[in-house]
Design a protein around this motif. Structure first.
Motif, mmCIF file in Angstrom:
data_model
loop_
_atom_site.group_PDB
_atom_site.id
_atom_site.type_symbol
_atom_site.label_atom_id
_atom_site.label_comp_id
_atom_site.label_asym_id
_atom_site.label_seq_id
_atom_site.Cartn_x
_atom_site.Cartn_y
_atom_site.Cartn_z
ATOM 1 N N ILE A 128 29.738 43.937 17.665
ATOM 2 C CA ILE A 128 29.836 42.855 17.348
ATOM 3 C C ILE A 128 30.308 41.650 18.610
ATOM 4 C CG2 ILE A 128 31.970 41.602 17.183
ATOM 5 C CD1 ILE A 128 33.209 43.050 15.337
ATOM 6 N N LEU A 129 29.704 40.505 18.401
ATOM 7 C CA LEU A 129 29.517 39.713 19.847
ATOM 8 C C LEU A 129 30.767 38.860 19.362
ATOM 9 C CD1 LEU A 129 27.433 37.790 21.722
ATOM 10 C CD2 LEU A 129 28.970 36.444 20.286
ATOM 11 N N VAL A 130 31.753 38.752 20.316
ATOM 12 C CA VAL A 130 32.813 37.542 20.272
ATOM 13 C C VAL A 130 32.715 36.312 21.145
ATOM 14 C CG1 VAL A 130 36.064 37.313 20.495
ATOM 15 C CG2 VAL A 130 34.795 39.529 19.664
ATOM 16 N N ILE A 173 33.273 43.969 26.663
ATOM 17 C CA ILE A 173 31.888 43.920 27.575
ATOM 18 C C ILE A 173 32.020 42.517 27.743
ATOM 19 C CG2 ILE A 173 30.287 44.930 28.509
ATOM 20 C CD1 ILE A 173 30.045 46.665 26.552
ATOM 21 N N TRP A 174 32.367 42.050 29.699
ATOM 22 C CA TRP A 174 31.870 40.690 29.474
ATOM 23 C C TRP A 174 31.076 41.180 30.557
ATOM 24 C CZ3 TRP A 174 34.397 37.252 33.182
ATOM 25 C CH2 TRP A 174 35.432 38.094 33.954
ATOM 26 N N PRO A 175 30.397 40.062 30.480
ATOM 27 C CA PRO A 175 28.823 39.429 32.036
ATOM 28 C C PRO A 175 29.785 39.898 32.912
ATOM 29 C CG PRO A 175 27.921 38.329 29.869
ATOM 30 C CD PRO A 175 29.886 38.329 29.835
ATOM 31 N N GLY A 176 30.708 39.430 33.157
ATOM 32 C CA GLY A 176 31.912 39.869 34.453
ATOM 33 C C GLY A 176 31.914 41.350 34.570
ATOM 34 N N MET A 205 35.427 49.919 18.324
ATOM 35 C CA MET A 205 34.163 49.222 18.090
ATOM 36 C C MET A 205 33.705 48.668 19.356
ATOM 37 S SD MET A 205 33.769 46.581 15.577
ATOM 38 C CE MET A 205 35.550 46.515 14.974
ATOM 39 N N LYS A 206 33.196 48.578 19.858
ATOM 40 C CA LYS A 206 31.925 48.283 21.337
ATOM 41 C C LYS A 206 31.925 46.548 20.735
ATOM 42 C CE LYS A 206 29.045 49.151 24.836
ATOM 43 N NZ LYS A 206 27.894 50.142 25.099
ATOM 44 N N ILE A 207 32.182 45.750 21.581
ATOM 45 C CA ILE A 207 32.143 44.229 21.571
ATOM 46 C C ILE A 207 32.578 43.527 23.086
ATOM 47 C CG2 ILE A 207 33.563 42.345 20.786
ATOM 48 C CD1 ILE A 207 35.607 43.594 19.469
ATOM 49 N N TYR A 208 30.574 42.844 22.512
ATOM 50 C CA TYR A 208 30.004 41.585 23.699
ATOM 51 C C TYR A 208 31.175 40.648 23.603
ATOM 52 C CZ TYR A 208 27.118 39.319 26.290
ATOM 53 O OH TYR A 208 26.650 38.604 27.944
ATOM 54 N N GLN A 209 31.351 39.854 24.542
ATOM 55 C CA GLN A 209 32.817 39.272 24.764
ATOM 56 C C GLN A 209 31.695 37.438 25.519
ATOM 57 O OE1 GLN A 209 36.546 40.279 26.285
ATOM 58 N NE2 GLN A 209 36.684 38.731 27.235
ATOM 59 N N ALA A 210 30.904 37.475 24.927
ATOM 60 C CA ALA A 210 30.791 35.788 25.167
ATOM 61 C C ALA A 210 31.662 35.380 25.869
ATOM 62 C CB ALA A 210 29.478 35.693 24.429
ATOM 63 N N GLY A 211 31.022 34.448 27.393
ATOM 64 C CA GLY A 211 31.455 32.831 26.999
ATOM 65 C C GLY A 211 31.513 32.227 28.372
ATOM 66 N N PRO A 212 31.671 31.458 29.450
ATOM 67 C CA PRO A 212 31.595 30.536 30.069
ATOM 68 C C PRO A 212 32.329 31.457 31.442
ATOM 69 C CG PRO A 212 32.720 28.998 29.295
ATOM 70 C CD PRO A 212 32.495 30.339 28.111
ATOM 71 N N MET A 232 21.321 40.592 27.636
ATOM 72 C CA MET A 232 20.749 41.140 26.296
ATOM 73 C C MET A 232 20.454 42.288 26.118
ATOM 74 S SD MET A 232 16.685 39.898 25.300
ATOM 75 C CE MET A 232 15.422 40.891 26.983
ATOM 76 N N ASN A 233 20.075 44.010 26.933
ATOM 77 C CA ASN A 233 20.622 43.931 26.274
ATOM 78 C C ASN A 233 21.842 45.062 25.927
ATOM 79 O OD1 ASN A 233 17.590 45.242 27.571
ATOM 80 N ND2 ASN A 233 17.728 45.995 29.158
ATOM 81 N N THR A 234 22.944 44.433 26.991
ATOM 82 C CA THR A 234 24.194 45.045 26.571
ATOM 83 C C THR A 234 24.304 43.932 24.624
ATOM 84 O OG1 THR A 234 24.314 44.950 28.873
ATOM 85 C CG2 THR A 234 26.340 44.659 27.639
ATOM 86 N N ILE A 235 24.391 43.296 24.700
ATOM 87 C CA ILE A 235 24.187 42.606 23.257
ATOM 88 C C ILE A 235 23.063 43.718 22.281
ATOM 89 C CG2 ILE A 235 23.709 40.912 21.919
ATOM 90 C CD1 ILE A 235 24.037 38.672 24.719
ATOM 91 N N ASP A 236 22.866 43.738 22.987
ATOM 92 C CA ASP A 236 21.992 44.813 21.694
ATOM 93 C C ASP A 236 22.312 45.895 21.852
ATOM 94 O OD1 ASP A 236 19.621 43.462 21.920
ATOM 95 O OD2 ASP A 236 18.829 44.258 23.105
#
Length: 136
Positions: free
Chosen positions: A68-70, A33-36, A1-8, A60-64
């Motif tokens: 899942i988003l964690v 995947i996280w923005p870092g 599963m491809k997961i976007y990892q959101a957080g500061p 935005m494109n990576t979330i798409d």
């Protein structure tokens, strides 16, 4: 599963936590995947005023592209960028799971963990990495 990892990701502690969490997700067979991981500091500096649009579009494109988003929900209130990412994923019908290791109450009621708009967007909120891995 491809997961976007959101957080500061603004402090060394934030970045270290994300790296630890990414490693735990990857060990369970997920692709985290996280923005870092998306940006190079020198490249962003070279973009000047256009860096903010680049960051916005890339996140935005990576979330798409994710299943899942964690979201890391620690702090007295959820990071503003993380809140936006949660709202965007919710609008796109991407399942959202939160993790809040912070023991302080950050919600609107005595029964809330975080702001009700964030909490009700999540399919579940875990209190530890191991608990979150079980939810996934």
């Amino acid at each position: 599963m491809k997961i976007y990892q959101a957080g500061p990701l603004f402090t060394e502690a934030d970045r270290d936590w994300h790296k630890k969490f990414t490693s735990a997700l990857n060990q369970k067979g997920h692709t985290a995947i996280w923005p870092g991981d998306l940006f190079d500091e020198e490249h962003l500096l070279s973009l000047g005023i256009k860096a903010k649009e680049h960051i916005f579009e890339r996140c935005m494109n990576t979330i798409d592209e994710c299943d899942i988003l964690v979201a890391l929900l620690d702090g007295t209130q959820v990071d503003d960028g993380t809140s936006w990412e949660i709202g965007y994923a919710f609008a796109k019908n991407i399942p959202i799971y939160g993790i809040r290791t912070d023991f302080r109450n950050g919600g609107d009621t005595s029964h809330s963990m975080v702001n009700c708009m964030i909490e009700c967007s999540c399919k579940g909120i875990a209190k530890s990495i191991s608990e979150l891995l079980e939810l996934l």
